[in-house]
Design a protein around this motif. Structure first.
Motif, PDB file in Angstrom:
ATOM      1  N   GLN A 128      13.110 -11.728  -3.418  1.00 32.18           N
ATOM      2  CA  GLN A 128      11.751 -11.806  -3.936  1.00 32.18           C
ATOM      3  C   GLN A 128      10.751 -11.193  -2.959  1.00 32.18           C
ATOM      4  O   GLN A 128       9.816 -10.487  -3.365  1.00 32.18           O
ATOM      5  CB  GLN A 128      11.395 -13.259  -4.234  1.00 32.18           C
ATOM      6  CG  GLN A 128      12.163 -13.850  -5.412  1.00 32.18           C
ATOM      7  CD  GLN A 128      11.931 -15.345  -5.567  1.00 32.18           C
ATOM      8  OE1 GLN A 128      11.254 -15.970  -4.757  1.00 32.18           O
ATOM      9  NE2 GLN A 128      12.500 -15.911  -6.622  1.00 32.18           N
ATOM     10  N   SER A 131      11.086  -7.449  -3.108  1.00 31.53           N
ATOM     11  CA  SER A 131      10.440  -6.927  -4.316  1.00 31.53           C
ATOM     12  C   SER A 131       8.918  -6.884  -4.140  1.00 31.53           C
ATOM     13  O   SER A 131       8.267  -5.926  -4.587  1.00 31.53           O
ATOM     14  CB  SER A 131      10.797  -7.795  -5.530  1.00 31.53           C
ATOM     15  OG  SER A 131      12.184  -7.766  -5.773  1.00 31.53           O
ATOM     16  N   TYR A 132       8.351  -7.897  -3.486  1.00 28.63           N
ATOM     17  CA  TYR A 132       6.902  -7.892  -3.239  1.00 28.63           C
ATOM     18  C   TYR A 132       6.514  -6.763  -2.294  1.00 28.63           C
ATOM     19  O   TYR A 132       5.551  -6.027  -2.534  1.00 28.63           O
ATOM     20  CB  TYR A 132       6.470  -9.239  -2.658  1.00 28.63           C
ATOM     21  CG  TYR A 132       4.998  -9.258  -2.281  1.00 28.63           C
ATOM     22  CD1 TYR A 132       4.025  -9.285  -3.274  1.00 28.63           C
ATOM     23  CD2 TYR A 132       4.596  -9.221  -0.957  1.00 28.63           C
ATOM     24  CE1 TYR A 132       2.674  -9.276  -2.945  1.00 28.63           C
ATOM     25  CE2 TYR A 132       3.253  -9.211  -0.611  1.00 28.63           C
ATOM     26  CZ  TYR A 132       2.296  -9.235  -1.612  1.00 28.63           C
ATOM     27  OH  TYR A 132       0.970  -9.217  -1.290  1.00 28.63           O
ATOM     28  N   HIS A 134       8.096  -4.042  -1.910  1.00 27.37           N
ATOM     29  CA  HIS A 134       8.313  -2.791  -2.635  1.00 27.37           C
ATOM     30  C   HIS A 134       7.087  -2.435  -3.480  1.00 27.37           C
ATOM     31  O   HIS A 134       6.633  -1.272  -3.483  1.00 27.37           O
ATOM     32  CB  HIS A 134       9.553  -2.926  -3.521  1.00 27.37           C
ATOM     33  CG  HIS A 134       9.824  -1.749  -4.391  1.00 27.37           C
ATOM     34  ND1 HIS A 134      10.132  -0.505  -3.876  1.00 27.37           N
ATOM     35  CD2 HIS A 134       9.838  -1.602  -5.747  1.00 27.37           C
ATOM     36  CE1 HIS A 134      10.321   0.355  -4.875  1.00 27.37           C
ATOM     37  NE2 HIS A 134      10.147  -0.290  -6.007  1.00 27.37           N
ATOM     38  N   GLU A 135       6.532  -3.410  -4.189  1.00 29.20           N
ATOM     39  CA  GLU A 135       5.340  -3.152  -4.980  1.00 29.20           C
ATOM     40  C   GLU A 135       4.149  -2.839  -4.088  1.00 29.20           C
ATOM     41  O   GLU A 135       3.294  -2.016  -4.444  1.00 29.20           O
ATOM     42  CB  GLU A 135       5.038  -4.356  -5.877  1.00 29.20           C
ATOM     43  CG  GLU A 135       6.093  -4.629  -6.939  1.00 29.20           C
ATOM     44  CD  GLU A 135       6.272  -3.454  -7.877  1.00 29.20           C
ATOM     45  OE1 GLU A 135       5.257  -2.808  -8.215  1.00 29.20           O
ATOM     46  OE2 GLU A 135       7.421  -3.170  -8.266  1.00 29.20           O
ATOM     47  N   ARG A 162      14.692   0.394  -2.757  1.00 29.49           N
ATOM     48  CA  ARG A 162      13.697  -0.692  -2.853  1.00 29.49           C
ATOM     49  C   ARG A 162      12.891  -0.809  -1.562  1.00 29.49           C
ATOM     50  O   ARG A 162      12.648  -1.902  -1.036  1.00 29.49           O
ATOM     51  CB  ARG A 162      14.374  -2.026  -3.172  1.00 29.49           C
ATOM     52  CG  ARG A 162      15.275  -2.019  -4.380  1.00 29.49           C
ATOM     53  CD  ARG A 162      14.509  -1.819  -5.665  1.00 29.49           C
ATOM     54  NE  ARG A 162      13.670  -2.963  -5.978  1.00 29.49           N
ATOM     55  CZ  ARG A 162      12.765  -2.989  -6.954  1.00 29.49           C
ATOM     56  NH1 ARG A 162      12.578  -1.902  -7.679  1.00 29.49           N
ATOM     57  NH2 ARG A 162      12.051  -4.060  -7.192  1.00 29.49           N
TER      58      ARG A 162
END
Length: 1000
Positions: A128, A131-132, A134-135, A162
């Motif tokens: 998680q 993913s954060y 990555h954004e 990623r």
């Protein structure tokens, strides 16, 4: 902490409205000249002291606050957050969600949604966070510019690995540690290494590269600091606390037996972006871990190109590592960059990177003992790399320049690219083929339509994340592939060359699948199922039972089917006739829910799965395109005749001719010209239909035995009783035994073989010949005899006859077979009243009354009594036009036989219908009985191939006619509705007609 770009700050100040912020906190504004005024929310204000200037987008308090500023100052004051936190809130537009109109000094309530969940385990937590990050990277121009400056410009790279960026905003989205949820969540993030003991983010200001295992779990993270002005001795390279874990890009080790090993992840990404995807990295010069060693062994790596930095430390580490890898049985080569350079620096200075890196790989130094093995590194688009011109904007000492590869130097052809097709992951689900390449998923449709080699026109859908591209094209066309790769690359955000290489692998894999498909098509059918000795003995025991049909009926009862003895016998025998050259066909006709489908399912349950084909519906030409022997000696069952209406023509041909042929136009696989293809489907096949329809194609019914389900009340009571018994303990055991019963019957059917049947018992058989429909009915009767004999083949001796050097094998039908067939046919073929309309039926019964009375008075046979339409009109008192219509219908259905009349009359009639005087049931006209000694049918015969439907024809199933009522096959005149006086009194017949529901 990563600095917020000035452009972003100015954009927020310009685009976010102070007026909206104030109204979101409940401030009521009034126009005051060019400005707006209202009560200041940051102190107790009783007279408007807040002034907002929409034109400048600024605010100012003229009261106790004496504060003012822009939108960022407003959010800092209103939410009690820092400058950076306020910017993040404005980015997310979360100021509109403010729940309170009162400002706070310092907020401990998160205003932004948390990117991590409390119930996630450590691996999920890391995923998680990755993913954060990555954004965050995708929205941080500063971090993206850093990657571009390092030559890492590929959007595909960022998505595939990623990659992310940590800018300290993760903490803004977490509850504060003074709250239970915040303390727990921050403690867990500190445990996995994302947060430090101080609460700061470990990778703050770093480009983050997560390391995934093959299961997609994050096992390690690498961070590269990119911010300027760092304090002295601040480490630029960061990892999660603890020993290094995992292998970056481990999928490369799975796909290739030769691997490029870099010192750092940035160098490895340089190779990857240049097209060399078989690359991995250690974690620094001393970062070759046990995980690396285990993975190399596990995936069978055979050759390693060590691409460490060309400095003293890198040389020593490369030499030490090479000795270890050679001892592990792997070939080692040292990639020779110019002195003092690493892979990334070299690729930036010597362009194009794909060409320059290819040259140093091909000229890598052999580190083993003995003669250097012949190797060639490749990438499909780099095969002509030596022909390209290399630009060398290198400023270095002259002695170092000698180490640089020159454009004029020839390099061996490059080799490393397309994986063997055996390594390409593929899933086949029916007609859908899925091939996965990295993070790209190719779904292919239409391979089964490509029936010759050299032909691959397919529908290809490629997806990557939420992006997709789909097109139908010829994979063998280079122009089509190039166009597809270009468009798909744009849609997916990957290089055109990547999609091109994927299509090459997809093409090779599909060729393999096509060859397998064609091979299976050309192979003979499946081998017969082999029975064990016990199974064979049980099946033969059934087939040799002297009371075989009685045994079969008893097993129907054991399987839950009650009553319907004639229907069960005829249906079962009809399925056996599939082994004859001209099988029977059956239509089970009844009202809805009467049990026709149950009868069909019960009969089909006695057949092996490989000897029956069952459909709910069929298209008009579906039968023509089946395999040539897909239906041969099988049962074709269609649940509802309505679903086969479009295929009725093909069914009739298949039943009559025993074969289907069609000529269809199509393209020649080689020349592309239109040619005629011929398709052939061989029989014989037994056709089994059910229907609730009244109006069924008569041409189809003429070829079938039509069975009528018993809809009487006593049958319903028997069914209810059986259903109740099924709920008891005995019923449970009966269901358990049913499987064994069916297994024996299916094995018995497998032991039945096609064999010729000779029937000498019917040489002297007399069959009615006064009606054209008996031509087919006669053949049904003879086929029924042969089917009974075929079922008993294991009880009959196989005889042979030799003529002209050829020998025939056959079994013989017996008198008992003929008698049983007659009993079944007399019950099935005689029931034909219900194809009549109510008025036509009334007329038929009136004619029967008239003929019976006249024959009784004149003491003559019914077959000798002829009458005219005038006599019928006088007896019934019907109008001439109505009488003509219904007499004509009776002529068509052959209840009336027309004879030429005399004395100027055009024709006279003979009634070909009779009812039993006691039971009222329709019977065969005349004295009909089977004489076993003469082996003939005495008297007349009234077979019918028309439909027999329980209840009133065309008037709804199971309902009683106003004139006729059928009870157990008993058709009687309702005395309350029809009065028929003696014919000799010539009294007018009075008929009371009542409308019947559903009658047109």
């Amino acid at each position: 902490m990563a600095r917020i770009p000035d452009e972003e700050i100015e954009r927020l100040k310009r685009e976010v409205s102070i007026e909206r912020l104030a109204e979101a906190r409940g401030v009521k504004l009034k126009r005051h000249g060019a400005d707006l005024i209202g009560l200041c929310p940051f102190h107790e204000d009783h007279s408007p002291s807040l002034v907002i200037s929409p034109k400048k987008n600024l605010w100012n308090c003229l009261g106790a606050c004496r504060r003012g500023g822009d939108v960022i100052e407003w959010v800092m004051r209103a939410e009690g957050v820092s400058f950076r936190h306020a910017v993040e809130l404005l980015r997310e537009d979360h100021f509109l969600l403010a729940a309170s109109s009162r400002p706070v000094k310092s907020s401990s309530v998160p205003k932004l949604p948390a990117p991590v969940s409390r119930d996630a385990d450590d691996r999920a937590l890391l995923l998680q966070v990755a993913s954060y990050y990555h954004e965050t990277l995708k929205g941080t121009p500063e971090a993206l510019k850093y990657l571009e400056a390092r030559g890492l410009k590929s959007p595909e790279m960022i998505e595939h690995f990623r990659m992310g960026f940590a800018n300290r905003t993760l903490g803004y989205r977490l509850p504060e540690k003074n709250r239970a949820a915040g303390a727990e969540l921050r403690g867990r993030l500190a445990k996995v290494g994302i947060l430090r003991e101080s609460g700061h983010e470990h990778f703050n200001g770093s480009v983050v590269i997560p390391v995934f295992n093959l299961a997609g779990e994050v096992v390690e993270m690498y961070g590269r600091k990119i911010t300027r002005g760092l304090r002295e001795n601040t480490p630029l390279h960061l990892y999660l606390p603890g020993p290094r874990r995992g292998v970056w890009n481990e999928e490369a080790l799975v796909a290739s037996k030769e691997v490029i090993l870099c010192e750092a992840l940035i160098d490895a990404l340089t190779f990857w972006c240049a097209g060399y995807r078989h690359v991995t990295a250690s974690y620094g010069i001393n970062g070759f871990t046990d995980d690396h060693r285990a993975s190399l062994r596990k995936h069978g790596t055979k050759r390693i190109y060590i691409a460490y930095d060309r400095d003293d430390a890198g040389e020593r580490a490369a030499q030490s590592l090479a000795e270890e890898l050679l001892a592990m049985g792997m070939e080692c080569f040292r990639v020779q960059f110019p002195k003092g350079m690493d892979a990334n620096e070299y690729a930036l200075k010597v362009q194009p990177a794909a060409k320059s890196l290819g040259i140093v790989l091909n000229k890598a130094e052999w580190l083993g003992k003995g003669q250097r093995p012949t190797v060639a590194m490749s990438e499909g688009k780099l095969e002509e790399a030596a022909k390209e011109k290399i630009t060398e904007p290198i400023e270095a000492n002259t002695e170092e320049q000698s180490d640089l590869p020159l454009a004029a130097e020839s390099a061996p052809p490059l080799s490393l690219a397309v994986s063997p097709t055996s390594d390409v992951p593929v899933e086949v689900n029916g007609e859908e083929i899925t091939i996965t390449q990295g993070d790209r998923r190719y779904r292919v449709l239409g391979l089964e339509k490509n029936t010759s080699l050299g032909m691959l026109r397919l529908n290809v859908l490629v997806t990557r994340g939420e992006s997709l591209h789909v097109d139908t094209f010829d994979l063998y066309s280079s122009r089509h592939r190039m166009l597809y790769a270009k468009q798909a690359g744009e849609e997916l955000g990957v290089k055109e060359e990547v999609v091109g290489r994927d299509l090459g692998r997809v093409l090779l894999k599909l060729e393999d699948l096509q060859r397998e498909q064609l091979k299976k098509t050309l192979e003979p059918g499946k081998e017969e199922i082999q029975l064990t000795e016990e199974e064979r003995a049980a099946a033969l025991g059934l087939l040799r039972d002297p009371n075989l049909l009685g045994h079969i009926l008893a097993d129907f009862e054991r399987c839950g089917v009650v009553g319907e003895e004639t229907n069960k016998k005829v249906s079962y025998l009809a399925t056996v006739s599939r082994l004859l050259p001209a099988p029977l066909a059956v239509v089970v006709q009844s009202s809805s829910a009467a049990g026709k489908s149950s009868l069909m399912e019960a009969v089909l349950g006695f057949l092996p799965e490989e000897q029956r084909v069952q459909y709910s519906t069929m298209t008009g030409q579906s039968l023509f395109y089946m395999g040539e022997t897909d239906l041969k000696n099988k049962v074709l069952a269609i649940v509802e005749e309505e679903g086969a209406q479009r295929a009725a023509y093909a069914l009739k041909l298949l039943q009559s001719e025993g074969v289907l042929t069609i000529a269809s136009t199509g393209k020649d696989a080689t020349t592309g010209r239109l040619i005629t293809h011929q398709y052939r489907v061989e029989g014989p096949v037994m056709i089994f239909l059910t229907t609730t329809a009244v109006d069924v194609d008569e041409e189809l019914l003429n070829r079938c035995l039509v069975l009528t389900v018993d809809e009487d009340r006593t049958q319903t009571q028997a069914i209810h009783k059986k259903q109740r018994e099924a709920q008891t303990l005995e019923g449970l055991w009966a269901r358990q035994e049913r499987a064994e019963v069916l297994r024996v019957h299916r094995n018995a059917q497998r032991l039945l073989k096609p064999i010729a049947v000779v029937n000498d018992q019917v040489r002297d058989l007399v069959f009615p010949d006064r009606m054209t429909r008996t031509r087919r009915d006669h053949m049904k009767f003879l086929t029924l005899i042969n089917t009974i004999a075929l079922l008993h083949q294991h009880q009959r001796p196989i005889r042979t006859d030799t003529r002209n050097g050829k020998t025939l094998e056959y079994i013989e039908a017996t008198a008992e077979d003929v008698k049983l067939a007659w009993e079944l046919a007399s019950d099935v073929l005689v029931r034909s009243l219900d194809e009549l309309q109510p008025q036509t039926k009334r007329l038929l019964l009136l004619l029967d009354e008239m003929v019976s009375e006249q024959c009784q008075q004149l003491k003559m046979e019914r077959s000798d009594f002829h009458f005219s339409r005038r006599e019928v009109r006088q007896y019934t008192a019907w109008g001439d036009s109505v009488l003509k219509k219904h007499l004509h219908r009776l002529e068509e259905l052959e209840y009336l036989i027309v004879h030429r009349g005399g004395r100027g009359q055009s024709f006279v009639y003979e009634l070909y219908f009779e009812r039993d005087s006691e039971s009222g049931k329709p019977v065969l006209p005349g004295s009909c009985h089977y004489d076993e000694k003469k082996s003939r049918l005495e008297g007349g015969w009234t077979p019918s191939s028309h439909r027999q439907v329980a209840g009133v024809a065309r008037g709804g199933h199971g309902k009683e006619s106003s004139v006729l009522a059928r009870q157990n096959g008993d058709f009687r005149v309702n005395p309350e509705k029809i009065t028929i006086p003696a014919a000799k009194e010539k009294t007018v017949v009075q008929a009371v007609v009542r409308t019947v529901s559903g009658v047109r």
